[in-house]
Design a protein around this motif. Structure first.
Motif, PDB file in Angstrom:
ATOM      1  N   MET A   1       0.737  -1.117  -0.016  1.00 56.96           N
ATOM      2  CA  MET A   1      -0.138   0.245   0.079  1.00 56.96           C
ATOM      3  C   MET A   1       0.911   1.725  -0.018  1.00 56.96           C
ATOM      4  O   MET A   1       1.554   1.338   0.719  1.00 56.96           O
ATOM      5  N   SER A   2       0.982   2.056  -0.505  1.00 59.64           N
ATOM      6  CA  SER A   2       1.226   3.023  -1.082  1.00 59.64           C
ATOM      7  C   SER A   2       0.665   4.316  -0.661  1.00 59.64           C
ATOM      8  O   SER A   2       1.439   5.624  -0.665  1.00 59.64           O
ATOM      9  N   GLY A   3      -0.851   4.575   0.002  1.00 68.14           N
ATOM     10  CA  GLY A   3      -1.730   5.575   0.265  1.00 68.14           C
ATOM     11  C   GLY A   3      -1.072   5.984   2.038  1.00 68.14           C
ATOM     12  O   GLY A   3      -0.821   4.867   2.413  1.00 68.14           O
ATOM     13  N   ARG A   4      -1.919   7.407   1.931  1.00 69.08           N
ATOM     14  CA  ARG A   4      -1.876   7.395   3.756  1.00 69.08           C
ATOM     15  C   ARG A   4      -3.603   6.200   4.598  1.00 69.08           C
ATOM     16  O   ARG A   4      -4.494   6.023   3.155  1.00 69.08           O
ATOM     17  N   LEU A   5      -3.313   5.586   4.783  1.00 66.13           N
ATOM     18  CA  LEU A   5      -4.515   4.758   5.506  1.00 66.13           C
ATOM     19  C   LEU A   5      -5.281   5.180   6.800  1.00 66.13           C
ATOM     20  O   LEU A   5      -5.071   5.621   7.509  1.00 66.13           O
ATOM     21  N   ILE A   6      -6.569   5.243   6.403  1.00 66.53           N
ATOM     22  CA  ILE A   6      -7.216   6.032   8.066  1.00 66.53           C
ATOM     23  C   ILE A   6      -8.732   4.836   8.180  1.00 66.53           C
ATOM     24  O   ILE A   6      -8.846   4.642   6.962  1.00 66.53           O
ATOM     25  N   PHE A   7      -8.605   4.540   9.272  1.00 70.96           N
ATOM     26  CA  PHE A   7      -9.503   4.179   9.573  1.00 70.96           C
ATOM     27  C   PHE A   7     -11.002   4.516  10.052  1.00 70.96           C
ATOM     28  O   PHE A   7     -10.973   6.143  10.574  1.00 70.96           O
ATOM     29  N   GLY A   8     -11.871   4.006   9.419  1.00 70.58           N
ATOM     30  CA  GLY A   8     -13.369   4.882  10.228  1.00 70.58           C
ATOM     31  C   GLY A   8     -14.275   3.587  10.734  1.00 70.58           C
ATOM     32  O   GLY A   8     -14.487   2.536  10.753  1.00 70.58           O
ATOM     33  N   LEU A   9     -14.756   4.695  11.832  1.00 72.15           N
ATOM     34  CA  LEU A   9     -16.318   3.815  12.832  1.00 72.15           C
ATOM     35  C   LEU A   9     -16.710   4.431  13.074  1.00 72.15           C
ATOM     36  O   LEU A   9     -17.047   5.326  13.415  1.00 72.15           O
ATOM     37  N   ASP A  10     -17.757   3.509  12.647  1.00 73.24           N
ATOM     38  CA  ASP A  10     -19.294   3.770  13.336  1.00 73.24           C
ATOM     39  C   ASP A  10     -20.141   2.995  13.840  1.00 73.24           C
ATOM     40  O   ASP A  10     -20.205   1.989  13.755  1.00 73.24           O
ATOM     41  N   VAL A  11     -20.404   3.956  15.118  1.00 70.96           N
ATOM     42  CA  VAL A  11     -21.058   3.134  16.233  1.00 70.96           C
ATOM     43  C   VAL A  11     -22.128   3.897  16.686  1.00 70.96           C
ATOM     44  O   VAL A  11     -22.276   4.785  16.903  1.00 70.96           O
ATOM     45  N   GLY A  12     -23.165   2.604  16.372  1.00 74.11           N
ATOM     46  CA  GLY A  12     -24.328   3.125  15.872  1.00 74.11           C
ATOM     47  C   GLY A  12     -25.195   2.254  17.412  1.00 74.11           C
ATOM     48  O   GLY A  12     -25.041   1.403  18.307  1.00 74.11           O
ATOM     49  N   SER A  13     -26.430   2.453  17.357  1.00 83.20           N
ATOM     50  CA  SER A  13     -27.530   1.058  19.228  1.00 83.20           C
ATOM     51  C   SER A  13     -27.927  -0.215  17.839  1.00 83.20           C
ATOM     52  O   SER A  13     -27.733  -0.898  19.175  1.00 83.20           O
ATOM     53  N   SER A  14     -27.529  -0.147  16.453  1.00 77.22           N
ATOM     54  CA  SER A  14     -28.268  -1.477  16.161  1.00 77.22           C
ATOM     55  C   SER A  14     -26.867  -1.963  15.282  1.00 77.22           C
ATOM     56  O   SER A  14     -26.932  -3.031  14.936  1.00 77.22           O
ATOM     57  N   LYS A  15     -25.382  -1.407  14.564  1.00 76.83           N
ATOM     58  CA  LYS A  15     -24.577  -1.786  14.351  1.00 76.83           C
ATOM     59  C   LYS A  15     -23.196  -1.101  14.517  1.00 76.83           C
ATOM     60  O   LYS A  15     -23.071  -0.016  14.988  1.00 76.83           O
ATOM     61  N   ILE A  16     -22.619  -1.481  14.423  1.00 74.37           N
ATOM     62  CA  ILE A  16     -20.151  -0.821  14.487  1.00 74.37           C
ATOM     63  C   ILE A  16     -20.091  -1.256  13.488  1.00 74.37           C
ATOM     64  O   ILE A  16     -19.948  -3.035  12.653  1.00 74.37           O
ATOM     65  N   VAL A  17     -19.759  -0.351  12.643  1.00 70.40           N
ATOM     66  CA  VAL A  17     -19.098  -0.501  11.062  1.00 70.40           C
ATOM     67  C   VAL A  17     -17.501   0.127  11.019  1.00 70.40           C
ATOM     68  O   VAL A  17     -17.442   0.856  11.422  1.00 70.40           O
ATOM     69  N   SER A  18     -16.555  -0.499  10.268  1.00 68.73           N
ATOM     70  CA  SER A  18     -15.274  -0.395  10.421  1.00 68.73           C
ATOM     71  C   SER A  18     -15.065  -0.511   9.148  1.00 68.73           C
ATOM     72  O   SER A  18     -15.073  -1.713   8.810  1.00 68.73           O
ATOM     73  N   LEU A  19     -13.746   1.315   8.719  1.00 69.98           N
ATOM     74  CA  LEU A  19     -13.522  -0.121   7.261  1.00 69.98           C
ATOM     75  C   LEU A  19     -12.046   1.372   7.274  1.00 69.98           C
ATOM     76  O   LEU A  19     -11.829   1.931   8.041  1.00 69.98           O
ATOM     77  N   VAL A  20     -11.071   0.551   6.536  1.00 67.15           N
ATOM     78  CA  VAL A  20      -9.639   0.969   6.622  1.00 67.15           C
ATOM     79  C   VAL A  20      -9.986   1.531   5.096  1.00 67.15           C
ATOM     80  O   VAL A  20     -10.219   0.985   3.831  1.00 67.15           O
ATOM     81  N   GLY A  21      -9.568   2.948   4.799  1.00 64.30           N
ATOM     82  CA  GLY A  21      -9.451   3.783   3.430  1.00 64.30           C
ATOM     83  C   GLY A  21      -7.924   3.435   3.170  1.00 64.30           C
ATOM     84  O   GLY A  21      -6.919   4.166   3.795  1.00 64.30           O
ATOM     85  N   GLU A  22      -7.647   3.715   2.474  1.00 66.52           N
ATOM     86  CA  GLU A  22      -6.008   4.456   1.427  1.00 66.52           C
ATOM     87  C   GLU A  22      -6.040   5.400   0.395  1.00 66.52           C
ATOM     88  O   GLU A  22      -6.879   5.040   0.105  1.00 66.52           O
ATOM     89  N   LEU A  23      -5.663   6.443   0.765  1.00 67.33           N
ATOM     90  CA  LEU A  23      -5.580   7.594   0.040  1.00 67.33           C
ATOM     91  C   LEU A  23      -4.177   8.024  -0.808  1.00 67.33           C
ATOM     92  O   LEU A  23      -3.527   8.079  -0.046  1.00 67.33           O
ATOM     93  N   ASN A  24      -5.044   8.374  -1.697  1.00 71.55           N
ATOM     94  CA  ASN A  24      -3.903   8.484  -2.796  1.00 71.55           C
ATOM     95  C   ASN A  24      -4.385   9.924  -2.967  1.00 71.55           C
ATOM     96  O   ASN A  24      -4.828  10.491  -2.686  1.00 71.55           O
ATOM     97  N   GLU A  25      -4.727  10.155  -4.731  1.00 69.23           N
ATOM     98  CA  GLU A  25      -5.503  11.085  -5.844  1.00 69.23           C
ATOM     99  C   GLU A  25      -6.658  10.445  -4.831  1.00 69.23           C
ATOM    100  O   GLU A  25      -7.688  11.874  -4.891  1.00 69.23           O
ATOM    101  N   GLN A  26      -7.178   9.195  -4.534  1.00 68.12           N
ATOM    102  CA  GLN A  26      -9.020   9.402  -4.511  1.00 68.12           C
ATOM    103  C   GLN A  26      -8.754   8.264  -3.430  1.00 68.12           C
ATOM    104  O   GLN A  26      -8.229   8.026  -3.196  1.00 68.12           O
ATOM    105  N   MET A  27     -10.053   8.128  -2.427  1.00 65.11           N
ATOM    106  CA  MET A  27      -9.996   7.189  -1.545  1.00 65.11           C
ATOM    107  C   MET A  27      -9.869   5.792  -1.781  1.00 65.11           C
ATOM    108  O   MET A  27     -11.314   5.602  -3.149  1.00 65.11           O
TER     109      MET A  27
END
Length: 101
Positions: A1-27
């Motif tokens: 992976m050559s771009g910057r890694l960004i983790f996203g975390l959404d904590v809600g009342s019915s689910k939790i979602v986590s994702l990893v994105g690689e930021l280059n010219e686009q995500m």
């Protein structure tokens, strides 16, 4: 992976979602995990987080760490920034930055 890694975390009342994105010219999404709370049997997980309020901190923390770890494994990475989304009337903004040298 050559771009910057960004983790996203959404904590809600019915689910939790986590994702990893690689930021280059686009995500580009390179890892994803989600956990949907269940009310099956005697283990009603909807009591962990109720209306945006974390009611059972240890159980919520375990589910959040599990979800983030699965996204890391999916993306085959372990380092990155984290952007978290929580809601509720008790939430306030705190900006924090740590450096690992």
């Amino acid at each position: 992976m050559s771009g910057r890694l960004i983790f996203g975390l959404d904590v809600g009342s019915s689910k939790i979602v986590s994702l990893v994105g690689e930021l280059n010219e686009q995500m580009n999404i390179v890892g994803l995990s989600s956990y949907h709370f269940s009310s099956a049997g005697r283990n009603n997980e909807f009591t962990i987080i109720s209306s945006g309020t974390i009611c059972e901190i240890e159980r919520a923390g375990n589910k959040i760490m599990q979800c983030v770890h699965e996204a890391q494994v999916s993306a085959d990475c372990s380092v990155g920034s984290l952007i978290t989304n929580l809601s509720g009337s008790h939430v306030r903004n705190v900006y924090s930055q740590s450096h690992n040298d």
